[in-house]
Design an enzyme around this catalytic site. Structure first.
Site, short mmCIF file in Angstrom:
data_model
loop_
_atom_site.label_atom_id
_atom_site.label_comp_id
_atom_site.label_asym_id
_atom_site.label_seq_id
_atom_site.Cartn_x
_atom_site.Cartn_y
_atom_site.Cartn_z
N LYS A 1 8.40 12.95 -0.91
CA LYS A 1 9.23 11.77 -1.19
C LYS A 1 10.70 12.13 -1.37
O LYS A 1 11.58 11.38 -1.01
CB LYS A 1 8.71 11.01 -2.41
CG LYS A 1 7.48 10.18 -2.11
CD LYS A 1 7.21 9.15 -3.19
CE LYS A 1 5.99 8.32 -2.84
NZ LYS A 1 5.54 7.49 -3.97
N LYS B 1 -1.32 10.35 7.41
CA LYS B 1 -2.17 9.48 6.60
C LYS B 1 -1.70 8.04 6.78
O LYS B 1 -0.49 7.80 6.90
CB LYS B 1 -2.00 9.99 5.17
CG LYS B 1 -2.30 9.04 4.08
CD LYS B 1 -1.89 9.62 2.75
CE LYS B 1 -0.60 8.98 2.27
NZ LYS B 1 -0.34 9.09 0.85
N LYS C 1 1.91 2.61 3.99
CA LYS C 1 2.87 1.52 4.17
C LYS C 1 4.23 2.07 4.56
O LYS C 1 4.93 1.53 5.40
CB LYS C 1 3.03 0.74 2.85
CG LYS C 1 1.75 0.16 2.31
CD LYS C 1 1.72 0.16 0.77
CE LYS C 1 0.29 0.21 0.26
NZ LYS C 1 0.15 0.33 -1.18
P1 TYM Z 1 -1.27 4.31 -3.76
O1 TYM Z 1 -0.80 2.97 -4.21
O2 TYM Z 1 -0.45 5.06 -2.78
O3 TYM Z 1 -2.72 4.18 -3.13
C1 TYM Z 1 -3.77 3.52 -3.81
C2 TYM Z 1 -5.10 4.23 -3.54
O4 TYM Z 1 -5.36 4.27 -2.13
C3 TYM Z 1 -5.61 5.59 -1.72
N1 TYM Z 1 -5.08 5.77 -0.34
C4 TYM Z 1 -5.77 6.27 0.68
N2 TYM Z 1 -7.03 6.72 0.77
C5 TYM Z 1 -7.45 7.17 1.99
N3 TYM Z 1 -6.66 7.17 3.10
C6 TYM Z 1 -5.39 6.73 3.05
N4 TYM Z 1 -4.64 6.72 4.15
C7 TYM Z 1 -4.89 6.25 1.80
N5 TYM Z 1 -3.69 5.73 1.40
C8 TYM Z 1 -3.83 5.46 0.08
C9 TYM Z 1 -4.87 6.46 -2.73
O5 TYM Z 1 -5.40 7.77 -2.78
C10 TYM Z 1 -5.09 5.68 -4.00
O6 TYM Z 1 -6.34 5.99 -4.58
N6 TYM Z 1 -0.04 7.16 -7.67
C11 TYM Z 1 -1.04 6.24 -7.17
C12 TYM Z 1 -1.20 5.00 -8.00
C13 TYM Z 1 -1.53 5.25 -9.43
C14 TYM Z 1 -2.78 5.68 -9.96
C15 TYM Z 1 -2.60 5.71 -11.37
C16 TYM Z 1 -3.99 6.05 -9.39
C17 TYM Z 1 -0.69 5.06 -10.49
N7 TYM Z 1 -1.34 5.32 -11.66
C18 TYM Z 1 -3.64 6.12 -12.21
C19 TYM Z 1 -5.01 6.46 -10.24
C20 TYM Z 1 -4.84 6.50 -11.63
C21 TYM Z 1 -0.61 5.81 -5.77
O7 TYM Z 1 0.54 5.87 -5.42
O8 TYM Z 1 -1.60 5.23 -5.03
#
Ligand code: TYM
Length: 326
Positions: free
Chosen positions: A112, A193, A196
């Site tokens: 990032k 991956k 968005k």
């Molecule tokens: P975020 O918002 O990027 O994604 C949400 C969830 O979706 C999963 N994910 C994917 N899994 C498989 N293939 C993909 N291409 C893919 N893109 C996204 C992510 O692994 C995630 O599980 N930091 C976290 C959000 C967060 C969080 C937390 C998660 C904040 N606090 C506490 C768990 C516990 C994030 O940015 O996810």
């Protein structure tokens, strides 16, 4: 029942990577755990965003999660992170026990910091500390995520351990990730991956026309043309998406047809598009109805925030005691 916590950023409409990597698992796990799910809007502030769109995005994400089968408030809790101020409070306290070097190691921070080189703010670095606070505020023990978040959950364990050691307590549990089967869904570029920010995604509520428009031009086995139209499904993302959305027969048909050039990529993609459209049609319909009607989502989020604040204020009372604050 063990406590489970997970979160999703409202950086856009959830896509099929989020669905297969997280949401589908969230729905299944709400039966087995005391599950708390959060739309983590404070995390989404760490990169450029449009303030006039944020509240709509949060609302849309809540509607889609409910439409996917997140059964809040009956079987789980769903709330918006910024409605519970204790997340920021605990994150600050955790900042004081988290080694900087651990944060600089995070691959998500490194990538990032490259993509947002004009806005490398403190929040981007401390992002996983807030994530640790999210989980530990509820003493979450199980965290369902996709593969990209595993390093952040490891960090949450380090934070819990550092806090416990520093203050001579066993107050916080060390949370464990629970990675989904589709742990890393690739985007339509066939490489990175699905995400968005890379604009390589198909959204859960994408219209049928748009699903086809996007798939029609999606990257297949890059070497197929050179090999005079015989493809290798092992190098083709369309083939891996078939594995996630198609029947065993269709998967075999696609692989065989690809290897022998018995079918074209167009045909192969059409079957996949139909399966994706069919799989998400009921969710799309339900989400659009919830978005229209508004009051259900508002009620669920208000009740969720109340329950979350209740647990969070209990934790913070204990934490203040442990820290020796006046
Ligand atoms: P975020 O918002 O990027 O994604 C949400 C969830 O979706 C999963 N994910 C994917 N899994 C498989 N293939 C993909 N291409 C893919 N893109 C996204 C992510 O692994 C995630 O599980 N930091 C976290 C959000 C967060 C969080 C937390 C998660 C904040 N606090 C506490 C768990 C516990 C994030 O940015 O996810």
């Amino acid at each position: 029942m063990k406590r489970l916590f997970s979160g999703m950023q409202p950086t856009g409409s959830p896509h099929i990577g989020n669905y297969l990597g997280a949401i589908e698992n969230w729905v299944a796990l709400q039966e087995q755990f005391d599950a708390i799910y959060s739309i983590v809007d404070l995390h989404a502030l760490t990169i450029e965003y449009n303030p006039t769109e944020m509240s709509r995005r949060v609302f849309e994400m809540a509607a889609i999660l409910l439409a996917c089968g997140i059964d809040a408030p009956n079987r789980c809790t769903l709330f918006v992170q910024s409605h519970v101020p204790q997340h920021s409070e605990l994150a600050w306290i955790f900042n004081t026990v988290t080694p900087l070097a651990e944060l600089y190691r995070m691959t998500q921070f490194k990538s990032k910091a490259e993509t947002h080189e004009k806005n490398v703010n403190c929040g981007l670095l401390a992002y996983p500390v807030l994530q640790a606070a999210d989980i530990l505020l509820y003493k979450g023990e199980v965290v369902p995520v996709g593969e990209d978040q595993v390093q952040h959950i490891e960090l949450a364990r380090i934070v819990a351990r550092k806090f416990n050691n520093r203050f001579g307590t066993e107050y916080f549990p060390e949370p464990m990730e629970k990675v989904s089967i589709a742990k890393r869904v690739r985007g339509l570029d066939g490489q990175a991956k699905m995400s968005k920010s890379l604009n390589n995604q198909i959204d859960v509520i994408e219209s049928p026309e748009s699903v086809w428009e996007k798939l029609r031009v999606a990257v297949t086995d890059p070497a197929r043309i050179r090999r005079k139209d015989v493809g290798n499904p092992d190098n083709c993302n369309i083939s891996s998406l078939h594995e996630l959305f198609s029947t065993a027969e269709q998967i075999e048909w696609a692989k065989n047809g690809c290897r022998t050039a018995g079918i074209g990529c167009f045909e192969c993609k059409r079957v996949l598009a139909d399966n994706i459209i069919q799989r998400f049609a009921p969710i799309r319909e339900k989400a659009l109805a919830l978005l229209e009607e508004k009051s259900t989502v508002e009620r669920v989020l208000a009740q969720g925030a109340e329950k979350a604040r209740d647990i969070a204020s209990g934790t913070m009372k204990d934490v203040r005691g442990i820290l020796g604050l006046y």
